[in-house]
Design a protein around this motif. Sequence first.
Motif, PDB file in Angstrom:
ATOM      1  N   ASP A 112      34.448  36.785  44.145  1.00  0.00           N
ATOM      2  CA  ASP A 112      33.831  36.483  42.661  1.00  0.00           C
ATOM      3  C   ASP A 112      34.613  37.256  41.542  1.00  0.00           C
ATOM      4  OD1 ASP A 112      32.518  36.050  40.289  1.00  0.00           O
ATOM      5  OD2 ASP A 112      30.543  37.111  40.981  1.00  0.00           O
ATOM      6  N   LYS A 113      35.481  36.318  40.635  1.00  0.00           N
ATOM      7  CA  LYS A 113      36.102  36.842  39.805  1.00  0.00           C
ATOM      8  C   LYS A 113      35.677  36.204  38.364  1.00  0.00           C
ATOM      9  CE  LYS A 113      38.856  39.628  41.994  1.00  0.00           C
ATOM     10  NZ  LYS A 113      38.408  41.267  41.824  1.00  0.00           N
ATOM     11  N   SER A 114      34.615  35.760  38.293  1.00  0.00           N
ATOM     12  CA  SER A 114      34.019  35.037  37.237  1.00  0.00           C
ATOM     13  C   SER A 114      34.014  36.023  35.913  1.00  0.00           C
ATOM     14  CB  SER A 114      32.527  34.654  37.427  1.00  0.00           C
ATOM     15  OG  SER A 114      31.729  35.722  37.977  1.00  0.00           O
ATOM     16  N   ALA A 115      33.885  37.287  36.048  1.00  0.00           N
ATOM     17  CA  ALA A 115      34.083  38.150  34.937  1.00  0.00           C
ATOM     18  C   ALA A 115      35.500  38.149  34.235  1.00  0.00           C
ATOM     19  CB  ALA A 115      33.573  39.500  35.124  1.00  0.00           C
ATOM     20  N   GLU A 116      36.409  38.200  35.182  1.00  0.00           N
ATOM     21  CA  GLU A 116      37.767  38.405  34.899  1.00  0.00           C
ATOM     22  C   GLU A 116      38.224  37.068  34.241  1.00  0.00           C
ATOM     23  OE1 GLU A 116      37.427  41.265  38.202  1.00  0.00           O
ATOM     24  OE2 GLU A 116      36.507  39.347  37.769  1.00  0.00           O
ATOM     25  N   CYS A 117      37.634  35.871  34.913  1.00  0.00           N
ATOM     26  CA  CYS A 117      38.122  34.462  34.227  1.00  0.00           C
ATOM     27  C   CYS A 117      37.428  34.286  32.910  1.00  0.00           C
ATOM     28  CB  CYS A 117      37.633  33.555  35.240  1.00  0.00           C
ATOM     29  SG  CYS A 117      38.545  33.610  36.801  1.00  0.00           S
ATOM     30  N   ALA A 118      36.042  34.743  32.661  1.00  0.00           N
ATOM     31  CA  ALA A 118      35.445  34.677  31.267  1.00  0.00           C
ATOM     32  C   ALA A 118      36.550  35.347  30.326  1.00  0.00           C
ATOM     33  CB  ALA A 118      34.332  35.305  31.301  1.00  0.00           C
ATOM     34  N   ALA A 119      37.191  36.398  30.660  1.00  0.00           N
ATOM     35  CA  ALA A 119      37.997  37.165  29.685  1.00  0.00           C
ATOM     36  C   ALA A 119      39.379  36.635  29.560  1.00  0.00           C
ATOM     37  CB  ALA A 119      38.037  38.440  30.254  1.00  0.00           C
ATOM     38  N   ASP A 120      39.802  35.781  30.716  1.00  0.00           N
ATOM     39  CA  ASP A 120      41.128  35.294  30.472  1.00  0.00           C
ATOM     40  C   ASP A 120      40.957  33.967  31.363  1.00  0.00           C
ATOM     41  OD1 ASP A 120      43.859  34.638  30.797  1.00  0.00           O
ATOM     42  OD2 ASP A 120      44.151  36.387  32.164  1.00  0.00           O
ATOM     43  N   PRO A 121      40.938  32.799  30.704  1.00  0.00           N
ATOM     44  CA  PRO A 121      40.878  31.612  31.553  1.00  0.00           C
ATOM     45  C   PRO A 121      42.145  31.261  32.321  1.00  0.00           C
ATOM     46  CG  PRO A 121      41.546  31.313  29.156  1.00  0.00           C
ATOM     47  CD  PRO A 121      41.144  32.615  29.202  1.00  0.00           C
ATOM     48  N   ASP A 122      43.229  31.887  32.047  1.00  0.00           N
ATOM     49  CA  ASP A 122      44.311  31.899  32.894  1.00  0.00           C
ATOM     50  C   ASP A 122      44.493  32.890  34.068  1.00  0.00           C
ATOM     51  OD1 ASP A 122      45.804  29.852  31.798  1.00  0.00           O
ATOM     52  OD2 ASP A 122      46.082  31.088  29.907  1.00  0.00           O
ATOM     53  N   PHE A 123      43.294  33.540  34.379  1.00  0.00           N
ATOM     54  CA  PHE A 123      43.177  34.725  35.351  1.00  0.00           C
ATOM     55  C   PHE A 123      43.994  33.857  36.698  1.00  0.00           C
ATOM     56  CE2 PHE A 123      41.128  36.815  38.778  1.00  0.00           C
ATOM     57  CZ  PHE A 123      41.647  38.213  38.744  1.00  0.00           C
ATOM     58  N   LEU A 124      44.504  34.682  37.337  1.00  0.00           N
ATOM     59  CA  LEU A 124      45.222  34.472  38.543  1.00  0.00           C
ATOM     60  C   LEU A 124      44.585  35.284  39.774  1.00  0.00           C
ATOM     61  CD1 LEU A 124      48.760  33.662  37.679  1.00  0.00           C
ATOM     62  CD2 LEU A 124      46.796  31.943  37.960  1.00  0.00           C
ATOM     63  N   LEU A 125      44.311  34.846  40.805  1.00  0.00           N
ATOM     64  CA  LEU A 125      43.796  35.759  42.109  1.00  0.00           C
ATOM     65  C   LEU A 125      45.134  36.145  42.968  1.00  0.00           C
ATOM     66  CD1 LEU A 125      41.169  36.463  43.639  1.00  0.00           C
ATOM     67  CD2 LEU A 125      41.658  34.610  45.121  1.00  0.00           C
ATOM     68  N   THR A 126      45.210  37.264  43.262  1.00  0.00           N
ATOM     69  CA  THR A 126      46.435  38.067  43.784  1.00  0.00           C
ATOM     70  C   THR A 126      46.249  38.375  45.230  1.00  0.00           C
ATOM     71  OG1 THR A 126      46.032  40.284  43.180  1.00  0.00           O
ATOM     72  CG2 THR A 126      47.173  38.866  41.814  1.00  0.00           C
ATOM     73  N   VAL A 127      47.139  38.622  45.983  1.00  0.00           N
ATOM     74  CA  VAL A 127      47.091  39.185  47.549  1.00  0.00           C
ATOM     75  C   VAL A 127      46.252  40.394  47.319  1.00  0.00           C
ATOM     76  CG1 VAL A 127      48.388  40.049  49.511  1.00  0.00           C
ATOM     77  CG2 VAL A 127      49.005  38.027  48.269  1.00  0.00           C
ATOM     78  N   GLU A 128      46.704  41.297  46.448  1.00  0.00           N
ATOM     79  CA  GLU A 128      45.965  42.686  46.089  1.00  0.00           C
ATOM     80  C   GLU A 128      44.455  42.498  46.153  1.00  0.00           C
ATOM     81  OE1 GLU A 128      48.645  41.618  44.837  1.00  0.00           O
ATOM     82  OE2 GLU A 128      50.062  42.931  45.890  1.00  0.00           O
ATOM     83  N   HIS A 129      44.077  41.716  45.305  1.00  0.00           N
ATOM     84  CA  HIS A 129      42.612  41.383  45.122  1.00  0.00           C
ATOM     85  C   HIS A 129      41.936  41.097  46.495  1.00  0.00           C
ATOM     86  CE1 HIS A 129      43.594  39.819  40.996  1.00  0.00           C
ATOM     87  NE2 HIS A 129      43.016  41.129  40.631  1.00  0.00           N
TER      88      HIS A 129
END
Length: 268
Positions: A112-129
């Motif tokens: 779940d990265k919905s909070a991050e995507c709400a702040a940044d619509p270009d948010f990218l999931l990484t290997v570190e995540h």
Amino acid sequence: MSSTLSAEDPLGGLASALASGGIEVVDLTALLSPSTPVLDLPPDMAPIPHFELEELARYDERGRTSYQNGIHTGEHVGTHFDAPCHWVTGADKGDVADVPVRRLVAPAVVIDKSAECAADPDFLLTVEHLQEWQREHGPLPAGGWLLYRTGWAARSHDQHLFLNADDSGPHTPGITAECARWLADESPIAGLGVETVGTDAGQAFTFTPQFPAHHHLLGAGKYGVTQLQNLDRLPVTGTVLIVAPLRIAGGSGSPARVLALVEKGGVR
């Protein structure tokens, strides 16, 4: 889910758990209609047709006792399945009719990265995540699905909001090129499920390679499922996913009904 089912009679236990509500079925499928958002492709590519029904009979002179329609749509419209041959890197790795049925019923987990995507619509999931997620929740499921919650399903009623495009192109969440390569080559998953119009970020046409989720995952013989709903109702782990595309001979994909089996108390 094991606490609900019987090791001696797993199918009977499953049937009983479904009948009693011990296992709940969550529909992850978007409604398919003429207003379902469709990805806008560049001018040098054939456009994806919107979904349409053509009425063939409705209890009238065309068929007094029946109601039926013709269906006109693209393979990659609404909640849909991407087969490997959808991308040039997976051209020799099978069409949607070739997918083994055992791959269509599998465990699934949610990041779940919905909070991050709400702040940044270009948010990218990484290997570190994903590595951080695994340290907390355990390994990704072998032969299963990674479901990537971005909150984007809340926009799916509106083409403009869903694609979120401006002069520089669409702005929707996705994964980095390195994350796509890692999921394809180093993770044990069979496929990636997303809430957005496709498995790649809106700006993925600027990445190297372009559209890396398609390039790497389909090139590795893995799958994609897009435009999912209700990921907010699923637990982080413990879901069984059922993905049911049409068995289209030669098809690069198909609209699909996607269901999640969740033990009672696991549904949010």
